[in-house]
Design an enzyme around this catalytic site. Structure first.
Site, PDB file in Angstrom:
ATOM      1  CG  HIS A  30     105.011 -79.576 -46.136  1.00  0.00           C
ATOM      2  ND1 HIS A  30     104.600 -80.748 -46.737  1.00  0.00           N
ATOM      3  CD2 HIS A  30     104.947 -78.620 -47.092  1.00  0.00           C
ATOM      4  CE1 HIS A  30     104.291 -80.507 -47.996  1.00  0.00           C
ATOM      5  NE2 HIS A  30     104.491 -79.216 -48.240  1.00  0.00           N
ATOM      6  CG  HIS A 266     106.411 -74.287 -46.984  1.00  0.00           C
ATOM      7  ND1 HIS A 266     105.386 -73.757 -46.249  1.00  0.00           N
ATOM      8  CD2 HIS A 266     105.830 -75.030 -47.964  1.00  0.00           C
ATOM      9  CE1 HIS A 266     104.240 -74.157 -46.756  1.00  0.00           C
ATOM     10  NE2 HIS A 266     104.483 -74.929 -47.808  1.00  0.00           N
ATOM     11  CD  GLU A 414      78.192 -70.841 -56.795  1.00  0.00           C
ATOM     12  OE1 GLU A 414      77.292 -70.414 -57.537  1.00  0.00           O
ATOM     13  OE2 GLU A 414      79.159 -70.133 -56.398  1.00  0.00           O
ATOM     14  CG  HIS A 476      74.273 -69.523 -66.811  1.00  0.00           C
ATOM     15  ND1 HIS A 476      75.183 -68.508 -67.017  1.00  0.00           N
ATOM     16  CD2 HIS A 476      73.649 -69.234 -65.640  1.00  0.00           C
ATOM     17  CE1 HIS A 476      75.095 -67.639 -66.025  1.00  0.00           C
ATOM     18  NE2 HIS A 476      74.190 -68.062 -65.178  1.00  0.00           N
TER      19      HIS A 476
END
Length: 664
Positions: A30, A266, A414, A476
């Site tokens: 890159h 890029h 999380e 869950h």
């Protein structure tokens, strides 16, 4: 700097051409971001970053995170030019087998690389972890007139980093905590891999960060070295109680006549003709490869000299601190080196056989017992510490302006929690634990993987470990998650069967100072077994038998023992093996493994309230697995297990089927 050194503009062009040449030589990489960010990187490394290239592990160095890890040649060029032990041969070997310059920065592979980055957004959250660790250590060890911990964390991020949700989570908590020693530079170049960012991204990033509680500074021209310098100086020298984001408008592929400001710059080499045209535009010799002018090379010596001076000044301050506060200085040295206190293992709690206790509750008791003698143990949870039982009782919370506590409240974040935990672990000085429900480990999968890749001592606690959690239902109830974690190299996953195995699992996790551990714990109560656990062996014989082997983990060990009783009533002698950790069992010598699972006993049944994937390694081709190959059900835990076939009768039936027609 001495007047004999090259002007910064020449150093910036050197950074750009080194990146161009390395990507071209590798025929991959890159180039565009390093070309656009070279002024930012050079200004930071030569003027503002407090570091010592001669000692990349100096504890009081500023930390730098290249969250836009695809721009790795920017970092490698800067490390080389500022005096780190990264010779030109390594730049020429960019992206090649065995080099110190891999495609994305990797911790421990390259001197000066603090953290492994590449998956976008991770580095932003890692940087927040570094900044939190610095403040927590400062709160513990600094004393009046002795700011012995007082450094900053810098990061560079891309548009892609700021699109990823993890960066939103991390930026939110950084602003909430007021991490004023955290400074980021946003490479605002308006281009991503598929084309202009306007294809998918047009939000007001500065407004978003201000809403998070950040100070935002703007540099309109990413080639204006003085404007970049002034923004960095303001961020560094004029803290205002907020983290700082410097929004810097750059040009991807700067100087490339045909590819500047386009996606073509890029993620692909410029190509020979465009390389030559770009060097002409820079006023650089077209045929030169990996050219570092002598006057630019002289910067390395100057910056190493400055770095030594900074470190020597700090070491003098450290000596004065040690004279006034010898105990604190000794503790700071111990935790910085990752050494655990003498005799810490003796703090392990005792559990009485027969006592019924969820392993999450037993884990909480063990964690608190060890934390009482290991002050560097800190924990955080994703709004679930009371459910995961990981809260450190009486040890305070980390809050804005007060980092003396040992409990971090991440909120429902999380993904950022996992990456922040990795940043804290990588910083050194603290041993971080984070926790959530097992099914939500999917939000953290990349962070767990990166912890293993970096061999960080992060401890991940996942409770509510199976369908036995009950009424919350299949959303869950984890099923495939154990198999997923066990597939990660260098991660040890431990699912203990009772309170005593849980205490041992915690001892093992804490002792593993060079690799991460995942502890998988139950919501429901489990009886404490009579046998002495041997979790460190990964698997051990819990009850002996001669006809078949029943292998189980976690709560299903009790199921296997009950199945053994059923088989005994029929005259079948079954051995029960508790296998809390595949990985630890694999580490044992072949002799031990064969004593636990003798080849002469091919009739083997594994039982686990999870996907059976991976169990064939232990059951063999002649064995069977009682597991779950579907999603769970919403029902009380015992009913869920019954409905899904995780019962003693099912295990005994599977064993019976293997033994039909075999002489015993």
């Amino acid at each position: 700097m001495r007047s004999t050194l090259a002007p910064p503009e020449l150093a910036v062009t050197t950074v750009r051409t080194l990146a161009i040449d390395a990507v071209q030589a590798a025929n991959s990489g890159h180039p565009g971001a390093p070309m656009g960010l070279a002024p930012v990187g050079w200004t930071l490394f030569s003027r503002h970053l407090r570091h010592n290239p001669a000692d990349p592990e100096w504890p009081e160095r500023d930390r730098f995170v290249l969250s836009a890890g695809h721009a790795s040649m920017l970092l490698y060029a800067l490390l080389h030019l500022t005096g780190y032990d990264l010779p030109m041969e390594q730049l020429k070997a960019f992206r090649q087998l065995g080099s110190e310059t891999p495609g994305h920065p990797e911790r421990a592979d390259t001197p000066g690389v603090e953290i492994t980055t590449g998956p976008l957004g991770q580095g932003v959250a890692n940087a927040v972890g570094f900044a939190i660790a610095e403040r927590m250590l400062a709160a513990r060890y600094n004393r009046p007139d002795h700011d012995i911990v007082d450094h900053r964390t810098w990061f560079i991020c891309s548009d892609g980093d700021l699109m990823e949700g993890i960066s939103h989570e991390a930026a939110s908590i950084a602003g909430f905590l007021g991490l004023e020693r955290l400074i980021g530079v946003w490479d605002d170049n308006l281009v991503s891999l598929d084309g202009p960012t306007s294809l998918a991204f047009d939000e007001d990033v500065p407004a978003r960060f201000r809403a998070y509680g950040w100070r935002v500074l703007r540099v309109e021209d990413g080639n204006d070295l003085e404007a970049i310098d002034e923004a960095m100086r303001t961020a560094r020298e004029e803290p205002d109680g907020r983290p700082t984001l410097i929004a810097c408008r750059t040009h991807i592929g700067y100087g490339s006549p045909n590819k500047q400001d386009t996606a073509a710059a890029h993620g692909s080499p410029l190509g020979p003709e465009e390389v030559a045209a770009t060097k002409r535009a820079y006023g650089w010799p077209e045929d030169a490869r990996f050219l570092v002018p002598d006057e630019v090379a002289a910067w390395a010596g100057e910056l190493r000299e400055r770095g030594r001076g900074l470190q020597e000044q700090w070491e003098a301050r450290l000596a004065a601190y040690a004279a006034d506060y010898p105990h604190e200085a000794a503790e700071l040295a111990r935790v910085g080196a990752g050494r655990l206190p003498e005799g810490w293992e003796s703090a392990a709690p005792a559990f009485a056989p027969g006592e019924a206790l969820a392993t999450r509750a037993a884990g909480g008791r063990a964690l608190n017992a060890f934390a009482a003698v290991i002050p560097e143990l800190v924990q955080g949870a994703a709004d679930l510490s009371t459910s995961t039982s990981t809260d450190l009782k009486g040890m305070g919370a980390v809050t804005r302006g007060d980092f003396a506590g040992r409990n971090l409240f991440y909120g429902v974040r999380e993904h950022a929690m996992g990456a922040i935990t990795n940043g804290i672990a990588a910083h050194a000085g603290l041993r971080p634990v984070c926790s959530t429900f097992f099914t939500f480990s999917d939000y953290m999968k990349n962070t767990i993987r990166l912890a293993a890749l970096m061999r960080l001592p992060s401890i991940f606690v996942f409770t509510h470990d199976s369908v036995a959690l009950g009424e919350d239902g299949p959303t869950h109830q984890p099923v495939e998650h154990l198999a997923g974690l066990r597939a990660i190299p260098d991660l040890v996953t431990i699912r203990p069967a009772d309170a005593r195995e849980t205490a041992q699992a915690w001892r093992i996790a804490i002792a593993r100072t060079g690799a991460p551990t995942a502890l998988i714990l139950s919501r429901q109560g489990l009886p404490t077994l009579e046998a002495e656990p041997q979790v460190e062996r990964g698997a051990y014989v819990l009850a002996d038998g001669a006809d078949c082997i029943l292998i189980a983990t976690g709560s299903e060990v009790v199921t296997a023992l009950a199945a053994r009783d059923l088989l005994a009533d029929e005259g079948v002698s079954a051995r029960v093996v508790s296998m809390p950790s595949f990985e630890l069992f694999r580490e044992q010598d072949a002799g031990y493994r064969e004593r636990v699972l003798p080849p002469s006993m091919p009739a083997r049944v594994a039982v686990e309230a999870a996907s059976p994937f991976g169990w064939a390694e232990w059951t063999g081709s002649a064995g069977a697995v009682v597991g779950i190959d579907r999603f769970g059900v919403s029902a009380p835990g015992a009913q869920a297990l019954e409905a899904l076939g995780i019962t003693p009768e099912a295990v005994a039936g599977a064993a019976r089927g293997l033994l039909v027609g075999r002489p015993r």
